[in-house]
Scaffold this motif. Sequence first.
Motif, PDB file in Angstrom:
ATOM      1  N   UNK A  26       0.841  -1.188   0.000  1.00  0.00           N
ATOM      2  CA  UNK A  26       0.000   0.000   0.000  1.00  0.00           C
ATOM      3  C   UNK A  26       0.877   1.239   0.000  1.00  0.00           C
ATOM      4  N   UNK A  27       0.564   2.170  -0.881  1.00  0.00           N
ATOM      5  CA  UNK A  27       1.358   3.387  -1.020  1.00  0.00           C
ATOM      6  C   UNK A  27       0.583   4.558  -0.448  1.00  0.00           C
ATOM      7  N   UNK A  28       1.256   5.369   0.348  1.00  0.00           N
ATOM      8  CA  UNK A  28       0.650   6.553   0.958  1.00  0.00           C
ATOM      9  C   UNK A  28       1.436   7.782   0.537  1.00  0.00           C
ATOM     10  N   UNK A  29       0.737   8.821   0.085  1.00  0.00           N
ATOM     11  CA  UNK A  29       1.411  10.035  -0.393  1.00  0.00           C
ATOM     12  C   UNK A  29       0.844  11.289   0.278  1.00  0.00           C
ATOM     13  N   UNK A  30       1.774  12.168   0.714  1.00  0.00           N
ATOM     14  CA  UNK A  30       1.424  13.528   1.101  1.00  0.00           C
ATOM     15  C   UNK A  30       0.442  13.651   2.242  1.00  0.00           C
ATOM     16  N   UNK A  31      -0.334  14.737   2.196  1.00  0.00           N
ATOM     17  CA  UNK A  31      -1.272  15.045   3.256  1.00  0.00           C
ATOM     18  C   UNK A  31      -0.888  16.343   3.944  1.00  0.00           C
ATOM     19  N   UNK A  32      -1.502  16.587   5.069  1.00  0.00           N
ATOM     20  CA  UNK A  32      -1.237  17.816   5.812  1.00  0.00           C
ATOM     21  C   UNK A  32      -1.202  17.498   7.300  1.00  0.00           C
ATOM     22  N   UNK A  33      -0.226  18.070   7.986  1.00  0.00           N
ATOM     23  CA  UNK A  33      -0.122  17.936   9.436  1.00  0.00           C
ATOM     24  C   UNK A  33      -0.651  19.226  10.037  1.00  0.00           C
ATOM     25  N   UNK A  86      -1.561  21.921  12.831  1.00  0.00           N
ATOM     26  CA  UNK A  86      -1.148  22.402  14.141  1.00  0.00           C
ATOM     27  C   UNK A  86      -2.271  23.295  14.657  1.00  0.00           C
ATOM     28  N   UNK A  87      -3.038  22.738  15.587  1.00  0.00           N
ATOM     29  CA  UNK A  87      -4.250  23.419  16.048  1.00  0.00           C
ATOM     30  C   UNK A  87      -4.031  24.150  17.358  1.00  0.00           C
ATOM     31  N   UNK A  88      -4.528  25.367  17.410  1.00  0.00           N
ATOM     32  CA  UNK A  88      -4.684  26.085  18.655  1.00  0.00           C
ATOM     33  C   UNK A  88      -6.152  26.440  18.767  1.00  0.00           C
ATOM     34  N   UNK A  89      -6.542  26.974  19.901  1.00  0.00           N
ATOM     35  CA  UNK A  89      -7.974  27.161  20.140  1.00  0.00           C
ATOM     36  C   UNK A  89      -8.631  28.019  19.081  1.00  0.00           C
ATOM     37  N   UNK A  90      -7.958  29.060  18.626  1.00  0.00           N
ATOM     38  CA  UNK A  90      -8.577  29.977  17.681  1.00  0.00           C
ATOM     39  C   UNK A  90      -7.920  29.956  16.306  1.00  0.00           C
ATOM     40  N   UNK A  91      -6.978  29.057  16.072  1.00  0.00           N
ATOM     41  CA  UNK A  91      -6.286  29.061  14.791  1.00  0.00           C
ATOM     42  C   UNK A  91      -5.930  27.639  14.370  1.00  0.00           C
ATOM     43  N   UNK A  92      -5.715  27.481  13.085  1.00  0.00           N
ATOM     44  CA  UNK A  92      -5.353  26.178  12.528  1.00  0.00           C
ATOM     45  C   UNK A  92      -4.377  26.396  11.385  1.00  0.00           C
ATOM     46  N   UNK A  93      -3.176  25.859  11.515  1.00  0.00           N
ATOM     47  CA  UNK A  93      -2.176  25.977  10.468  1.00  0.00           C
ATOM     48  C   UNK A  93      -1.800  24.586   9.983  1.00  0.00           C
ATOM     49  N   UNK A  94      -1.656  24.469   8.658  1.00  0.00           N
ATOM     50  CA  UNK A  94      -1.339  23.177   8.087  1.00  0.00           C
ATOM     51  C   UNK A  94       0.050  23.139   7.480  1.00  0.00           C
ATOM     52  N   UNK A  95       0.779  22.077   7.772  1.00  0.00           N
ATOM     53  CA  UNK A  95       2.096  21.850   7.179  1.00  0.00           C
ATOM     54  C   UNK A  95       1.916  20.764   6.123  1.00  0.00           C
ATOM     55  N   UNK A  96       1.941  21.133   4.844  1.00  0.00           N
ATOM     56  CA  UNK A  96       1.644  20.201   3.762  1.00  0.00           C
ATOM     57  C   UNK A  96       2.864  19.369   3.416  1.00  0.00           C
ATOM     58  N   UNK A  97       2.622  18.126   2.999  1.00  0.00           N
ATOM     59  CA  UNK A  97       3.684  17.136   2.812  1.00  0.00           C
ATOM     60  C   UNK A  97       3.652  16.567   1.393  1.00  0.00           C
ATOM     61  N   UNK A  98       4.790  16.049   0.944  1.00  0.00           N
ATOM     62  CA  UNK A  98       4.865  15.395  -0.370  1.00  0.00           C
ATOM     63  C   UNK A  98       5.720  14.130  -0.305  1.00  0.00           C
ATOM     64  N   UNK A  99       5.709  13.471   0.839  1.00  0.00           N
ATOM     65  CA  UNK A  99       6.536  12.276   1.002  1.00  0.00           C
ATOM     66  C   UNK A  99       5.750  11.021   0.637  1.00  0.00           C
ATOM     67  N   UNK A 100       6.500   9.942   0.416  1.00  0.00           N
ATOM     68  CA  UNK A 100       5.933   8.645   0.050  1.00  0.00           C
ATOM     69  C   UNK A 100       6.258   7.614   1.130  1.00  0.00           C
ATOM     70  N   UNK A 101       5.276   6.768   1.427  1.00  0.00           N
ATOM     71  CA  UNK A 101       5.507   5.648   2.328  1.00  0.00           C
ATOM     72  C   UNK A 101       4.867   4.399   1.732  1.00  0.00           C
ATOM     73  N   UNK A 102       5.484   3.248   1.988  1.00  0.00           N
ATOM     74  CA  UNK A 102       4.956   1.974   1.536  1.00  0.00           C
ATOM     75  C   UNK A 102       4.704   1.085   2.752  1.00  0.00           C
ATOM     76  N   UNK A 103       3.547   0.445   2.765  1.00  0.00           N
ATOM     77  CA  UNK A 103       3.266  -0.535   3.815  1.00  0.00           C
ATOM     78  C   UNK A 103       3.257  -1.924   3.200  1.00  0.00           C
ATOM     79  N   UNK A 104       4.127  -2.787   3.695  1.00  0.00           N
ATOM     80  CA  UNK A 104       4.225  -4.170   3.242  1.00  0.00           C
ATOM     81  C   UNK A 104       3.474  -5.046   4.247  1.00  0.00           C
ATOM     82  N   UNK A 105       2.268  -5.500   3.848  1.00  0.00           N
ATOM     83  CA  UNK A 105       1.439  -6.278   4.766  1.00  0.00           C
ATOM     84  C   UNK A 105       2.051  -7.639   5.072  1.00  0.00           C
ATOM     85  N   UNK A 106       2.797  -8.203   4.124  1.00  0.00           N
ATOM     86  CA  UNK A 106       3.419  -9.516   4.348  1.00  0.00           C
ATOM     87  C   UNK A 106       4.421  -9.454   5.491  1.00  0.00           C
TER      88      UNK A 106
END
Length: 547
Positions: A309-316, A318-338
């Motif tokens: 299974x391949x997973x790409x990117x997303x956003x991390x 960072x939440x505070x009570x009145x604000x929300x900032x996103x750190x966007x990603x472009x990395x790749x990860x592979x999950x080998x179920x075997x």
Amino acid sequence: MGKKGKKEKKGRGAEKTAAKMEKKVSKRSRKEEEDLEALIAHFQTLDAKKTQIVETPCSPPSPRLNASLSAHPEKDELILFGGEYFNGQKTFLYNELYIYNIRKDTWTKVEIPSPPPRRCAHQAVVVPQGGGQLWIFGGEFASPDGEQFYHYKDLWVLHLATKTWEQVRSPGGPSGRSGHRMVAWKRQLILFGGFHESTRDYIYYNDVYAFDLDTFTWSKLSPSGTGPTPRSGCQMSVTPQGSIVIYGGYSKQRVKKDVDKGTQHSDMFLLKSEEGREGRWVWTRINPSGTKPTPRSGFSVAMAPNSQTLLFGGVCDEEEEESLEGDFLNDLYFYDATKNRWFAGQLKVELGSKVVAMVILGRGCAVLLASSACQARSGGLGVQPNAVCPAPGGPSSAQAPLEVVREVVTEDGTVVTIKQMLTAPGPSKQPQSDEDDSLEEAGGPLVEPRPRSNAMLAVKHGRLYLYGGMFEAGDRQVTLSDFYCLDLHKMDQWMVLVEADPATQEWLEESDSEDSDAGEGAEGGEEDEEDEDSSEEDQELGEECSD
């Protein structure tokens, strides 16, 4: 006996609470959904006027996110359906169908009578039956101002051989939702999770449903064991052993009036059908080894070669009570179920007798590791989480050589320590180093997609295709229309199939005149020149919605 009884009673109490919450959400959102139903019905009336299949060669689709991109099971084609776009004032929803011919590198817009209504955040699954079928469930429709939402609970199938849409009506299916996940398992579709949101309330799900592709019937599964908490946007994939993996996802809960707290899940579960007991499933929590993805939401998932299974990117977020900032990603990860193991994805570039592995870490940076060709070819190298990029103006800007020490994990679990002396970069006007020259000779500067979330992924013939998505720049949401390809066997370079400059994208501030493009936003069609000759009915509808 007493303890067991208490546990069962507690479980029933949680179920009652969830049922009450769903009833409350349903009641409060019914009125706004009724308003949107009228708008959706009008759109369907317009779609019903199309009585013939029309295939038109076209330029690549406009910017969008939360669409579906699927590989045709028999042909060298990718199928793009639906999605959304926001220009600062209006929300656009799509139900267009595009076909990308991989060999010819061409796009075709396919108009088919009576398609599903416009939507985004749905799920699409391709199965080989009947010359190929594309199954679509759920998703959401938003009002032009993005303040009201309608969540679908309809099931559609696109017969690829005949290019015909069919709505499959079967009782007992999941409630209306978006952000859910669905996979093909044997001759069934298995669906998990998602959420339903109105202007004032929301609810997240962790229920599981199965749709039988032979009998066209829904059934709700009740797996034993402790499963994932309610969530949307998770990874869901089928393992070579026939189990189903759930990883990550996102949910939020109200901590006080008008204040919500989001959770980016990073736990992982296995859903397994019990042998010899048809219809009986069990949840098991698993803890894979290797280099795991950092917590995030909005990541994209596809099945890579060797049932990984391949997973790409997303956003991390960072939440505070009145604000929300996103750190966007472009990395790749592979999950080998075997092996029950995560691996970080890399790009490998040969420089003479060396191989340089560029490890994509996201956040727009990368680390170059020099290793022997045999090490790089062994595959599965994963950089440990403590690998970082020197900050601009930091120690790396000094003229002294920089010693880089990294630990790399091979597929068999061996930890290899690599030391490399790098000449620190000088002022920008200084000539390139020999290594930079070698990189240029090897095919130019390394290219990678910019960080993003909610992009569309598909794999065909061992090649990963990436389309669109979004990122944020200050208060602006930038929706992408670029298109990339990566050979997962070679892992040597991202190929740019469609370039797009986000700086040229239209963005309307709230203070700008809302008259411009109001009709287009309400109509939910393309903004491209090719659609300037849209029907008068669409234009009239747009004017109605903009009032």
